[in-house]
Motif scaffolding. Sequence first.
Motif, mmCIF file in Angstrom:
data_model
loop_
_atom_site.group_PDB
_atom_site.id
_atom_site.type_symbol
_atom_site.label_atom_id
_atom_site.label_comp_id
_atom_site.label_asym_id
_atom_site.label_seq_id
_atom_site.Cartn_x
_atom_site.Cartn_y
_atom_site.Cartn_z
ATOM 1 N N THR A 232 43.398 -66.891 -18.233
ATOM 2 C CA THR A 232 43.865 -68.222 -18.610
ATOM 3 C C THR A 232 43.221 -68.647 -19.923
ATOM 4 O OG1 THR A 232 42.065 -69.321 -17.438
ATOM 5 C CG2 THR A 232 44.064 -68.836 -16.169
ATOM 6 N N LYS A 233 43.677 -69.780 -20.438
ATOM 7 C CA LYS A 233 43.113 -70.272 -21.701
ATOM 8 C C LYS A 233 41.634 -70.633 -21.555
ATOM 9 C CE LYS A 233 44.773 -75.048 -21.035
ATOM 10 N NZ LYS A 233 45.684 -76.087 -21.568
ATOM 11 N N GLU A 234 41.199 -70.950 -20.320
ATOM 12 C CA GLU A 234 39.785 -71.273 -20.111
ATOM 13 C C GLU A 234 38.901 -70.025 -20.187
ATOM 14 O OE1 GLU A 234 42.196 -74.511 -18.465
ATOM 15 O OE2 GLU A 234 42.178 -72.370 -17.987
ATOM 16 N N GLY A 494 43.610 -57.020 -24.079
ATOM 17 C CA GLY A 494 44.939 -56.550 -23.705
ATOM 18 C C GLY A 494 45.750 -57.701 -23.150
ATOM 19 N N ILE A 495 47.060 -57.659 -23.352
ATOM 20 C CA ILE A 495 47.873 -58.826 -22.982
ATOM 21 C C ILE A 495 48.497 -58.725 -21.588
ATOM 22 C CG2 ILE A 495 48.377 -59.325 -25.387
ATOM 23 C CD1 ILE A 495 51.247 -58.276 -24.845
ATOM 24 N N SER A 496 48.158 -57.684 -20.853
ATOM 25 C CA SER A 496 48.804 -57.484 -19.549
ATOM 26 C C SER A 496 48.527 -58.614 -18.566
ATOM 27 C CB SER A 496 48.355 -56.150 -18.941
ATOM 28 O OG SER A 496 46.948 -56.126 -18.774
ATOM 29 N N LYS A 497 47.343 -59.251 -18.689
ATOM 30 C CA LYS A 497 46.971 -60.280 -17.715
ATOM 31 C C LYS A 497 47.251 -61.708 -18.173
ATOM 32 C CE LYS A 497 43.117 -57.851 -15.464
ATOM 33 N NZ LYS A 497 41.660 -57.952 -15.166
ATOM 34 N N ILE A 498 47.705 -61.892 -19.418
ATOM 35 C CA ILE A 498 47.828 -63.265 -19.902
ATOM 36 C C ILE A 498 49.135 -63.903 -19.445
ATOM 37 C CG2 ILE A 498 46.399 -62.735 -21.916
ATOM 38 C CD1 ILE A 498 48.875 -62.985 -23.645
ATOM 39 N N ASP A 499 49.229 -65.205 -19.623
ATOM 40 C CA ASP A 499 50.384 -65.989 -19.180
ATOM 41 C C ASP A 499 51.702 -65.412 -19.699
ATOM 42 O OD1 ASP A 499 51.398 -68.751 -18.147
ATOM 43 O OD2 ASP A 499 52.233 -68.565 -20.164
ATOM 44 N N LYS A 514 51.632 -54.660 -29.882
ATOM 45 C CA LYS A 514 51.714 -55.593 -28.757
ATOM 46 C C LYS A 514 50.741 -55.328 -27.612
ATOM 47 C CE LYS A 514 55.520 -52.775 -27.037
ATOM 48 N NZ LYS A 514 56.974 -52.689 -26.913
ATOM 49 N N SER A 515 50.076 -54.172 -27.606
ATOM 50 C CA SER A 515 49.207 -53.848 -26.473
ATOM 51 C C SER A 515 47.948 -54.696 -26.414
ATOM 52 C CB SER A 515 48.808 -52.366 -26.518
ATOM 53 O OG SER A 515 49.950 -51.556 -26.497
#
Length: 564
Positions: A232-234, A494-499, A514-515
């Motif tokens: 998350t952003k936090e 890595g962006i796999s877990k982001i919103d 993008k990875s």
Amino acid sequence: MNKDVLLKYAQFARNELETQIGLSLKKLGITENGILDIKKLGDVYVIDGSHNSITVQEFKARESIINNYINNSSFQNVVEEFSYTWFNRIIAIRFMEVHEYFPHGFRVLTSRDGSYEPEILQNVDYIINDLGLSEDTVNNYKSNSKLEELYKYILVNQCKKLSCVIPMLFNDDGKYLEYLLPSNLLSQDSIIRKITDIPEEDFLNDVEVVGWLYQDYVSANREFYRKAKKVTKELIPTLSQVFTPDWIVRYMAENSVGRIWIESYPNSSLKSKMKYYIDDAKQEKEVQEKINEIKYKNVNPKDIKIIEPCCGSGHILVYVFDLLFEMYLELGYEKKSIPSLILEYNLFGLDVDKRAAQLAEFSLLMKARSIDNKFFNEDRFKRPNVYEILDSQSVINYKDNIKGLNFSTKFLDIADYLVNTFKDGKIIGSLLKIKNLNYEDFINEFETVKNNSSLLPAERLILDNLNILIKLAKIADILSKKYDVMITNPPYLGISKIDKNAKEYLIKNYPNSKSDMFAMFMEAGLVSQNGFRAIINPDSWMFLASYYELRSKILSKESIITLA
């Protein structure tokens, strides 16, 4: 610099502050299990289920905390935010007192002779006017031997005084903060007493100590957060904040910002001072002629624009400041005028982490003050172009609130663009791709409407609450421009877990990288034609199949000047 001592103090301070602030919130009827009901009885408010009563001022602070924080976040997140705010302030005040930057001349946290009371408390009668204290309040505390309360009163007002010159760190927007100070500041084991465990020389030698303390402060949660199923952003600030060692900062800065100078002035004496500068490789005559055509020539230091898009606590910006200072001196600028010029024209810093951005601003101001002892005077002072990147979640429905106010269609169009673009600003950060619109006119129109004397109190309050639009416009203005140098240690994330929404945005706008966010910054569109990108990355982009297109783009459209 003893890193173990810094780590020990930072972790102690964090635990102590979070414990004390949690207790202060509970005293106001705000707990991890919810908000307790409250009743007004005479001149005080009584909290249900407890024997606690609070004053009218404390009740107002409680309402402010609930409306601005608790309703939008968790109890623990609020405790953490208030804790790091006071930690940053205490570290900043310590740095300033050992450098003797306070006009009144007294230490605020300690005493030079090692006595029990801080110097400012011992000499309170001399600073009443300087800090705008009430003489009656001071005398009342003194006559009743309420030293702890008197010291808190002095410390809070010292912070208010500092808000004029270090606004991001000492802003007075949240008047509730004075009610959340630890209750044992003068005790032997308080965060103020323990700060003397850090050798004074560490604060005297370099503002870098601020960055190390901040990293140590946030490091406790890093391993825990890495196991989170969703980023998350936090969580992003803690996961992505890693302090950059000094030699790496110098290597990057000298081979980008320094290179611009050497291209312009090959015989500059600055070259001998740049330990990590690497000369250009030899080229064939034809190639060299083409290179010479695109090199910087006769550059004025005022014209060199540098952005640090993930600036953290400002370590990179501070060293670049030093390089620029030498450049200005070499062209004959007056020494005392240079700090203001650098902050106004050269350096731009952004970060999604509020606490880090606060310290980056502070570090640059301290660097300026170390050169110009009158820098804080109104005619010399320049606020650094350092900003926390925000999101627009709190103003999604802004149009419902400004009906009837005299805003132009052009203003509303830009407002719509900002609100839509910055929805996930706290996650995407400086990777946002921003249109180059007239943000200056947008800001001026907002201020004109806001300063209209015929506004009703309710309308003025609405505009106060929409002030975030101005902050978004300033961030957008920075991100919409091109820079001679982009220099950074980006997040390795890595962006796999982001919103989902943020992930879709990044995949669409950075298909070749993008990875991971570190690779996206390798093609961030912030650099001008023939400018330099100086960046720290893991080497996976050099061989993984997922970065094939990124490698092809770099090899066909850019040049690698030096790589370690």
